[in-house]
Design a protein around this motif. Structure first.
Motif, PDB file in Angstrom:
ATOM      1  N   THR A  58       0.820  -1.211   0.000  1.00 25.46           N
ATOM      2  CA  THR A  58       0.000   0.000   0.000  1.00 25.46           C
ATOM      3  C   THR A  58       0.857   1.266   0.000  1.00 25.46           C
ATOM      4  N   ALA A  59       0.533   2.190  -0.886  1.00 28.43           N
ATOM      5  CA  ALA A  59       1.178   3.505  -1.024  1.00 28.43           C
ATOM      6  C   ALA A  59       2.585   3.433  -1.596  1.00 28.43           C
ATOM      7  N   SER A  60       3.026   2.250  -2.016  1.00 32.65           N
ATOM      8  CA  SER A  60       4.321   2.146  -2.683  1.00 32.65           C
ATOM      9  C   SER A  60       4.175   2.548  -4.145  1.00 32.65           C
ATOM     10  N   PHE A  89      -3.393   7.757   3.986  1.00 31.48           N
ATOM     11  CA  PHE A  89      -2.787   6.540   4.516  1.00 31.48           C
ATOM     12  C   PHE A  89      -1.554   6.828   5.364  1.00 31.48           C
ATOM     13  N   GLY A  90      -0.584   7.512   4.781  1.00 31.52           N
ATOM     14  CA  GLY A  90       0.693   7.730   5.453  1.00 31.52           C
ATOM     15  C   GLY A  90       1.832   7.445   4.502  1.00 31.52           C
ATOM     16  N   ARG A  91       2.977   7.118   5.053  1.00 37.26           N
ATOM     17  CA  ARG A  91       4.167   6.962   4.219  1.00 37.26           C
ATOM     18  C   ARG A  91       4.146   5.651   3.422  1.00 37.26           C
ATOM     19  N   GLY A  92       4.596   5.754   2.174  1.00 34.76           N
ATOM     20  CA  GLY A  92       4.880   4.564   1.395  1.00 34.76           C
ATOM     21  C   GLY A  92       6.271   4.046   1.723  1.00 34.76           C
ATOM     22  N   TRP A  93       6.613   2.861   1.212  1.00 40.09           N
ATOM     23  CA  TRP A  93       7.875   2.224   1.623  1.00 40.09           C
ATOM     24  C   TRP A  93       8.293   1.200   0.588  1.00 40.09           C
ATOM     25  N   THR A  94       9.603   1.102   0.369  1.00 43.28           N
ATOM     26  CA  THR A  94      10.163   0.006  -0.414  1.00 43.28           C
ATOM     27  C   THR A  94      11.436  -0.496   0.256  1.00 43.28           C
ATOM     28  N   PHE A 273      11.479   5.474   2.285  1.00 42.97           N
ATOM     29  CA  PHE A 273      10.137   5.937   2.611  1.00 42.97           C
ATOM     30  C   PHE A 273       9.705   7.004   1.604  1.00 42.97           C
ATOM     31  N   TYR A 274       8.387   7.044   1.352  1.00 42.98           N
ATOM     32  CA  TYR A 274       7.824   7.984   0.386  1.00 42.98           C
ATOM     33  C   TYR A 274       6.808   8.873   1.097  1.00 42.98           C
ATOM     34  N   ASP A 275       7.127  10.163   1.166  1.00 40.57           N
ATOM     35  CA  ASP A 275       6.228  11.128   1.794  1.00 40.57           C
ATOM     36  C   ASP A 275       5.509  11.986   0.755  1.00 40.57           C
ATOM     37  N   ALA A 281      -3.125   6.941  -0.373  1.00 40.26           N
ATOM     38  CA  ALA A 281      -3.213   5.696  -1.121  1.00 40.26           C
ATOM     39  C   ALA A 281      -4.480   5.797  -1.972  1.00 40.26           C
ATOM     40  N   TYR A 282      -4.763   4.768  -2.782  1.00 37.69           N
ATOM     41  CA  TYR A 282      -5.832   4.895  -3.763  1.00 37.69           C
ATOM     42  C   TYR A 282      -6.697   3.645  -3.846  1.00 37.69           C
ATOM     43  N   ASN A 283      -8.003   3.885  -4.014  1.00 39.63           N
ATOM     44  CA  ASN A 283      -8.944   2.871  -4.454  1.00 39.63           C
ATOM     45  C   ASN A 283      -9.250   3.107  -5.926  1.00 39.63           C
ATOM     46  N   VAL A 284      -9.524   2.030  -6.650  1.00 42.83           N
ATOM     47  CA  VAL A 284      -9.893   2.120  -8.062  1.00 42.83           C
ATOM     48  C   VAL A 284     -11.383   1.813  -8.173  1.00 42.83           C
ATOM     49  N   ILE A 285     -12.126   2.671  -8.852  1.00 39.45           N
ATOM     50  CA  ILE A 285     -13.577   2.531  -8.979  1.00 39.45           C
ATOM     51  C   ILE A 285     -13.968   2.656 -10.449  1.00 39.45           C
ATOM     52  N   ALA A 286     -14.940   1.849 -10.890  1.00 37.41           N
ATOM     53  CA  ALA A 286     -15.513   1.978 -12.238  1.00 37.41           C
ATOM     54  C   ALA A 286     -16.918   1.403 -12.219  1.00 37.41           C
ATOM     55  N   GLU A 287     -17.708   1.723 -13.247  1.00 34.78           N
ATOM     56  CA  GLU A 287     -19.134   1.375 -13.216  1.00 34.78           C
ATOM     57  C   GLU A 287     -19.667   0.914 -14.562  1.00 34.78           C
ATOM     58  N   LEU A 288     -20.654   0.039 -14.476  1.00 34.25           N
ATOM     59  CA  LEU A 288     -21.514  -0.311 -15.597  1.00 34.25           C
ATOM     60  C   LEU A 288     -22.895   0.235 -15.249  1.00 34.25           C
ATOM     61  N   PRO A 289     -23.336   1.331 -15.889  1.00 40.98           N
ATOM     62  CA  PRO A 289     -24.562   2.023 -15.452  1.00 40.98           C
ATOM     63  C   PRO A 289     -25.804   1.160 -15.584  1.00 40.98           C
ATOM     64  N   GLY A 290     -26.735   1.364 -14.664  1.00 44.33           N
ATOM     65  CA  GLY A 290     -28.009   0.687 -14.743  1.00 44.33           C
ATOM     66  C   GLY A 290     -28.861   1.220 -15.874  1.00 44.33           C
TER      67      GLY A 290
END
Length: 498
Positions: A58-60, A89-94, A273-275, A281-290
């Motif tokens: 997450t967040a990387s 979220f906070g800091r990313g990391w690798t 660390f990544y500031d 962080a991200y969620n991915v959203i998409a739709e098929l309309p009714g």
């Protein structure tokens, strides 16, 4: 006349199942199966996530790349409003470099991995390890001068290996609730235990090691045969670097120390660390309309988590789940499905850190008085996680009123490997964010062979641990349940208030 509750439930069940079965002749259902089994696109999606991108902490940068790629792929399928939704979220990391070796009394490279969000060591540390297993936080504090810059082994020789997978709930001889040990389901919260908990004691030891300026912490994994379970969290500035070793190698070093045989280790952990990006962080959203003017604002949602831990490639946890829901959406769009309600897909971040991405989304869009209207229009969320392979059925989360509906939808899918639904709940993944908000949320029954003992949060979570062709079946089941829900005459019953 007052009708008994059991009679009411029976009448409701008959009514609901009649509504569910009314779709049995819909030719779209056959098209879903044909498209998913004969024109599958699961392999390129799964390969991109596991081979090309790899682990997606997450967040990387890798997680962000996977999210952007998934958004673009969903757009290419023809879905609408494909987007990234940020959340704090906070800091990313690798992990940039890791050396963990025994150099005396003989040379041996050790199997181990830096914990997620571990700090870097101050260069390479070559020293005899300090063994503090069994010591109290006060004793560790008293040893501070000896622990400054040291390699510290914090736990005793490990003997309680994870050697058992959870049982298969779709088996005919399954004992109800016997799979719950592996999840949060079925665990009573109850009153807090009296006195200091083990977690509080361990935190005080960690704080003492931080105050002492310890060089690096080593601890054993509960896995066996070189399987290393690795998680981690951001300990903030000044945290002591930490590495999890295979239990066999940790135990070997501990036995040297027990017998006063001089031993020396070499450890070097370098991380980044990544500031940037505002801690998002991200969620991915998409739709098929009714398509139904009266129902198109109601929502059926499917999803899984895109993030993974950093030691394997996140194949079974959860690239296969991500691939399943992406393929389900592709199938529905490719066959020209016109669901009455909108079908939405979500790929969550931060599941591994505590369902954080789905909780953030639900908090913003569904929970609380401000979202009452959206919650009223929300039908159901189908998640996929906690297993791998085919979908055998669904955990019904103790909502027996949905059993006749789910059983009727599952029955035609038994010819491609589905088995049965079970009434019990399952925990520990993103559908809980939805049930906590008072809307229906479900997770499927899948295969658990070698999941708990070998791949879940381990270095062995690789492509070799699953048959990618099983994702075809899972996608067909997911697309079918999403479509059936979107086309039913009424929304699914709500879970009982907590």
């Amino acid at each position: 006349m007052t009708i008994p509750y059991t009679a009411c439930l029976a009448i409701l069940s008959v009514t609901l199942i009649a509504g569910a079965q009314s779709q049995a002749g819909d030719p779209t259902l056959a098209k879903i199966r044909t498209e998913g089994l004969e024109h599958s696109q699961v392999s390129p999606v799964f390969d991109m996530l596991t081979v090309n991108i790899g682990p997606r902490l997450t967040a990387s940068p890798a997680h962000k790349r996977a999210a952007e790629w998934a958004r673009d792929r969903l757009t290419a399928y023809g879905l609408e409003n494909a987007r990234l939704e940020p959340w704090k979220f906070g800091r990313g990391w690798t992990l940039e470099k890791l050396t963990v070796e025994m150099v005396e009394p003989r040379y041996l490279p050790l199997i181990g991995y830096a914990d997620g969000w571990s700090a870097s060591t101050s260069g390479e540390i070559v020293a005899a390890p300090s063994f503090i297993a069994g010591k109290t936080p006060e004793e560790v504090t008293a040893l501070a001068p000896q622990l400054k810059g040291a390699i510290v082994m914090t736990q005793s020789i490990l003997t309680n290996f994870v050697r058992k997978d959870r049982p298969q709930p779709s088996d005919t001889d399954y004992v109800p609730m016997s799979a719950a040990y592996a999840t949060s389901a079925g665990r009573g919260r109850g009153p807090a235990p009296a006195g200091e908990t083990p977690q509080q004691r361990n935190q005080r030891i960690t704080d003492a090691l931080k105050a002492a300026g310890a060089g690096v912490i080593l601890k054993p994994s509960v896995g066996e045969h070189g399987t290393v379970f690795v998680v981690g969290r951001d300990g903030g500035p000044g945290a002591v670097p930490s590495v999890t070793l295979s239990a066999e190698h940790y135990n070997m070093v501990a036995r040297y120390l027990e017998q006063n045989i001089p031993v020396k280790l070499r450890v070097n952990v370098q991380t980044n660390f990544y500031d940037t990006d505002g801690g998002n962080a991200y969620n991915v959203i998409a739709e098929l309309p009714g398509s139904d003017p009266a129902l198109k604002d109601e929502v059926v949602m499917i999803g899984g988590h895109l993030d993974s831990w950093h030691t394997g490639v996140g194949a079974t946890d959860n690239a296969d789940g991500t691939t399943t829901v992406m393929e389900a959406m592709r199938i529905l769009k490719a066959i020209g499905a016109r669901p009455r309600r909108t079908i939405r897909v979500a790929l969550w971040g931060g599941e591994e850190q505590g369902l954080l991405g789905s909780k953030a989304w639900v908090t913003e869009h569904l929970a609380g008085p401000a979202n009452a209207a959206a919650r009223d229009k929300f039908d159901v969320y189908y998640n996929i996680d906690n297993g791998t392979g085919k979908i055998y059925g669904w955990f019904l989360q103790n909502q027996e009123e949905v059993r006749p509906i789910f059983d009727s939808w599952l029955e035609p899918l038994k010819s491609i490997g589905a088995r049965r639904n079970v009434g019990e709940p399952v925990g520990s993944t993103d559908h809980l964010s939805f049930t906590d908000a008072g809307v229906p949320g479900f997770n499927p029954i899948q295969d658990y062979g070698n999941y708990d003992i070998r791949t879940h949060h381990t270095n062995m979570d690789t492509d070799d641990r699953l048959d990618v062709n099983d994702i075809r079946q899972a996608a067909v089941v997911m697309a079918t349940f999403a479509y059936q829900s979107a086309n039913a005459d009424r929304k699914l019953p709500r879970p009982a208030a907590k």
